[in-house]
Design an enzyme around this catalytic site. Structure first.
Site, PDB file in Angstrom:
ATOM      1  N   SER A 118       0.823  -1.215   0.000  1.00 43.47           N
ATOM      2  CA  SER A 118       0.000   0.000   0.000  1.00 43.47           C
ATOM      3  C   SER A 118       0.852   1.258   0.000  1.00 43.47           C
ATOM      4  O   SER A 118       0.342   2.341  -0.256  1.00 43.47           O
ATOM      5  CB  SER A 118      -0.848   0.056   1.269  1.00 43.47           C
ATOM      6  OG  SER A 118      -1.662  -1.054   1.378  1.00 43.47           O
ATOM      7  N   HIS A 139      -1.258  -2.637  -7.154  1.00 41.14           N
ATOM      8  CA  HIS A 139      -1.960  -2.322  -5.909  1.00 41.14           C
ATOM      9  C   HIS A 139      -3.470  -2.483  -6.088  1.00 41.14           C
ATOM     10  O   HIS A 139      -4.139  -1.613  -6.645  1.00 41.14           O
ATOM     11  CB  HIS A 139      -1.595  -0.886  -5.481  1.00 41.14           C
ATOM     12  CG  HIS A 139      -2.173  -0.488  -4.172  1.00 41.14           C
ATOM     13  ND1 HIS A 139      -2.646   0.776  -3.910  1.00 41.14           N
ATOM     14  CD2 HIS A 139      -2.380  -1.187  -3.035  1.00 41.14           C
ATOM     15  CE1 HIS A 139      -3.111   0.836  -2.677  1.00 41.14           C
ATOM     16  NE2 HIS A 139      -2.967  -0.343  -2.125  1.00 41.14           N
ATOM     17  N   GLU A 151      -3.965   0.110  -9.039  1.00 43.93           N
ATOM     18  CA  GLU A 151      -2.910   1.089  -9.309  1.00 43.93           C
ATOM     19  C   GLU A 151      -1.680   0.322  -9.777  1.00 43.93           C
ATOM     20  O   GLU A 151      -1.305  -0.666  -9.137  1.00 43.93           O
ATOM     21  CB  GLU A 151      -2.545   1.837  -8.023  1.00 43.93           C
ATOM     22  CG  GLU A 151      -3.431   3.002  -7.707  1.00 43.93           C
ATOM     23  CD  GLU A 151      -2.957   3.766  -6.473  1.00 43.93           C
ATOM     24  OE1 GLU A 151      -2.683   4.955  -6.580  1.00 43.93           O
ATOM     25  OE2 GLU A 151      -2.872   3.154  -5.379  1.00 43.93           O
ATOM     26  N   ASN A 189      -3.982   6.174  -1.673  1.00 42.80           N
ATOM     27  CA  ASN A 189      -3.729   6.338  -0.234  1.00 42.80           C
ATOM     28  C   ASN A 189      -3.088   7.681   0.116  1.00 42.80           C
ATOM     29  O   ASN A 189      -3.226   8.155   1.242  1.00 42.80           O
ATOM     30  CB  ASN A 189      -2.879   5.180   0.294  1.00 42.80           C
ATOM     31  CG  ASN A 189      -3.693   3.908   0.388  1.00 42.80           C
ATOM     32  OD1 ASN A 189      -4.918   3.961   0.474  1.00 42.80           O
ATOM     33  ND2 ASN A 189      -3.042   2.766   0.348  1.00 42.80           N
TER      34      ASN A 189
HETATM   35  P1  NAD Z   1      -3.508  -9.722   6.098  1.00 39.32           P
HETATM   36  O1  NAD Z   1      -2.946  -9.530   7.455  1.00 39.32           O
HETATM   37  O2  NAD Z   1      -4.960 -10.015   5.923  1.00 39.32           O
HETATM   38  O3  NAD Z   1      -2.703 -10.907   5.307  1.00 39.32           O
HETATM   39  C1  NAD Z   1      -1.301 -10.995   5.285  1.00 39.32           C
HETATM   40  C2  NAD Z   1      -0.942 -12.478   5.087  1.00 39.32           C
HETATM   41  O4  NAD Z   1       0.479 -12.555   4.851  1.00 39.32           O
HETATM   42  C3  NAD Z   1      -1.239 -13.353   6.304  1.00 39.32           C
HETATM   43  O5  NAD Z   1      -2.065 -14.455   5.929  1.00 39.32           O
HETATM   44  C4  NAD Z   1       0.147 -13.841   6.752  1.00 39.32           C
HETATM   45  O6  NAD Z   1       0.143 -15.177   7.268  1.00 39.32           O
HETATM   46  C5  NAD Z   1       0.923 -13.759   5.448  1.00 39.32           C
HETATM   47  N1  NAD Z   1       2.366 -13.711   5.633  1.00 39.32           N
HETATM   48  C6  NAD Z   1       3.081 -13.029   6.574  1.00 39.32           C
HETATM   49  N2  NAD Z   1       4.390 -13.275   6.416  1.00 39.32           N
HETATM   50  C7  NAD Z   1       4.521 -14.114   5.370  1.00 39.32           C
HETATM   51  C8  NAD Z   1       5.622 -14.750   4.742  1.00 39.32           C
HETATM   52  N3  NAD Z   1       6.866 -14.562   5.163  1.00 39.32           N
HETATM   53  N4  NAD Z   1       5.388 -15.569   3.688  1.00 39.32           N
HETATM   54  C9  NAD Z   1       4.111 -15.794   3.247  1.00 39.32           C
HETATM   55  N5  NAD Z   1       3.023 -15.223   3.806  1.00 39.32           N
HETATM   56  C10 NAD Z   1       3.222 -14.398   4.865  1.00 39.32           C
HETATM   57  O7  NAD Z   1      -3.096  -8.396   5.282  1.00 39.32           O
HETATM   58  P2  NAD Z   1      -3.796  -7.777   3.974  1.00 39.32           P
HETATM   59  O8  NAD Z   1      -4.782  -6.748   4.384  1.00 39.32           O
HETATM   60  O9  NAD Z   1      -4.179  -8.889   3.058  1.00 39.32           O
HETATM   61  O10 NAD Z   1      -2.549  -6.968   3.349  1.00 39.32           O
HETATM   62  C11 NAD Z   1      -1.571  -7.622   2.549  1.00 39.32           C
HETATM   63  C12 NAD Z   1      -0.851  -6.579   1.704  1.00 39.32           C
HETATM   64  O11 NAD Z   1      -1.806  -5.889   0.880  1.00 39.32           O
HETATM   65  C13 NAD Z   1      -0.119  -5.493   2.493  1.00 39.32           C
HETATM   66  O12 NAD Z   1       1.061  -5.139   1.806  1.00 39.32           O
HETATM   67  C14 NAD Z   1      -1.125  -4.360   2.495  1.00 39.32           C
HETATM   68  O13 NAD Z   1      -0.535  -3.097   2.655  1.00 39.32           O
HETATM   69  C15 NAD Z   1      -1.696  -4.496   1.104  1.00 39.32           C
HETATM   70  N6  NAD Z   1      -3.022  -3.880   0.910  1.00 39.32           N
HETATM   71  C16 NAD Z   1      -3.979  -3.923   1.898  1.00 39.32           C
HETATM   72  C17 NAD Z   1      -5.221  -3.333   1.691  1.00 39.32           C
HETATM   73  C18 NAD Z   1      -6.304  -3.361   2.756  1.00 39.32           C
HETATM   74  O14 NAD Z   1      -7.244  -2.578   2.693  1.00 39.32           O
HETATM   75  N7  NAD Z   1      -6.209  -4.249   3.733  1.00 39.32           N
HETATM   76  C19 NAD Z   1      -5.506  -2.712   0.462  1.00 39.32           C
HETATM   77  C20 NAD Z   1      -4.531  -2.713  -0.548  1.00 39.32           C
HETATM   78  C21 NAD Z   1      -3.281  -3.289  -0.305  1.00 39.32           C
END
Ligand code: NAD
Length: 290
Positions: A118, A139, A151, A189
């Site tokens: 993000s 993104h 994005e 963002n």
């Molecule tokens: P989340 O916490 O729901 O999921 C993250 C996952 O990554 C977890 O299942 C965890 O077990 C896994 N993980 C952690 N370390 C790991 C590793 N070493 N190898 C493999 N898997 C691993 O988080 P999310 O909301 O899905 O966010 C994930 C990414 O997407 C982040 O970079 C976040 O910034 C981005 N993002 C989030 C949003 C949102 O609104 N939540 C929107 C756009 C982008």
């Protein structure tokens, strides 16, 4: 030509990305360090596709075919034949760098690596890999099956064929691309999070309470949900992390995170995912906490 897509991280974003890629006809390999997260992801994808079947958005047979295209596992080695790998693990630069260090040696030489970060610099993440020219930001928005935008962020070294390949995948997923330069938090963002942070300042300074702020922005600015309700949906820890990246990356005091946002995160009141944030979700409808 991209046919097989790997995904690292099967949380809310990774599972959504797997969902849309499988429905678009790609073979999907979904990985996570946690096998529980993978089990939960498959259940969530199934449930969300059921909802699409019920709304006549997809046929029941499409759901079954799409689910059949997704395989899961905890080993990055299973991504060896993927043409594109989308990293969607926790928003933490050390975790992401460690993933790329283990991932790149198992990939085909011409595989593209995309990060769903993000806010973290695509140029810096790309430089930590063996393929900065085939590294890019992709993104997606949350929830992925519903939100139309992706994005696309080129790092300084990203080459044109990589950009075109990822833009073509975005179109095949039925999404619209907006191209952003690689600056902190990109476009959505950069604009959205300071607005949310300002809503928290408005609450902190007592200009309005949670209900009046969200009602004001819904009915006065035509937003589909108020900024504090949206903050709870995104996760207050994620909101704070993005504000910190903006504050540090742009070195401008106007991006300083509101102390009240910091306090909520310190309390573990992270929004919907913990059951409490600016609203308490143990009640129906959710009750404002201030
Ligand atoms: P989340 O916490 O729901 O999921 C993250 C996952 O990554 C977890 O299942 C965890 O077990 C896994 N993980 C952690 N370390 C790991 C590793 N070493 N190898 C493999 N898997 C691993 O988080 P999310 O909301 O899905 O966010 C994930 C990414 O997407 C982040 O970079 C976040 O910034 C981005 N993002 C989030 C949003 C949102 O609104 N939540 C929107 C756009 C982008």
């Amino acid at each position: 030509m991209i046919e097989k897509i790997g995904i690292v991280g099967s949380g809310q974003m990774g599972s959504g990305i797997a969902h849309v890629c499988a429905l678009a006809g790609y073979e999907v390999k979904l990985t996570d360090i946690s096998s529980d997260a993978l089990t939960k992801a498959i259940a969530t994808i199934g449930k969300n596709m059921d909802r699409q079947v019920a709304k006549d958005k997809i046929a029941a047979v499409e759901k079954d075919t799409a689910l059949g295209r997704i395989s899961t596992g905890t080993e990055l080695a299973m991504l060896g034949d993927c043409d594109l790998v989308v990293e969607a693990a926790t928003e933490n630069e050390t975790i992401k760098r460690d993933i790329f260090k283990s991932l790149c040696p198992v990939l085909k030489a011409d595989a593209i690596v995309a990060s769903n970060t993000s806010s973290i610099s695509i140029t810096r993440l790309g430089a930590s890999t063996d393929r900065p020219e085939r590294f890019i930001g992709m993104h997606f928005m949350n929830p992925v099956p519903m939100m139309e935008l992706v994005e696309i962020i080129r790092g300084i070294a990203t080459d044109e064929p990589t950009f075109i390949a990822v833009r073509d995948v975005t179109v095949k997923l039925g999404k619209t691309a907006a191209v952003s330069e690689d600056f902190p938090a990109f476009i959505v963002n950069r604009i959205l999070l300071p607005m949310i942070n300002e809503a928290v300042y408005t609450l902190y300074e007592g200009v309005g309470n949670v209900s009046s702020i969200d009602t004001a922005m819904r009915l006065g600015a035509g937003h589909p949900m108020g900024p504090l309700f949206l903050a709870d949906f995104i996760g207050l820890d994620t909101c704070l992390a993005v504000m910190q990246v903006l504050y540090e990356g742009l070195a401008d005091s106007k991006y300083r995170p509101c102390p009240l946002l910091v306090k909520y995160v310190e309390a573990g009141w992270l929004g919907r995912k913990t059951g409490k944030g600016f609203y308490d979700y143990s009640k129906t409808p959710p009750v404002p906490t201030r």
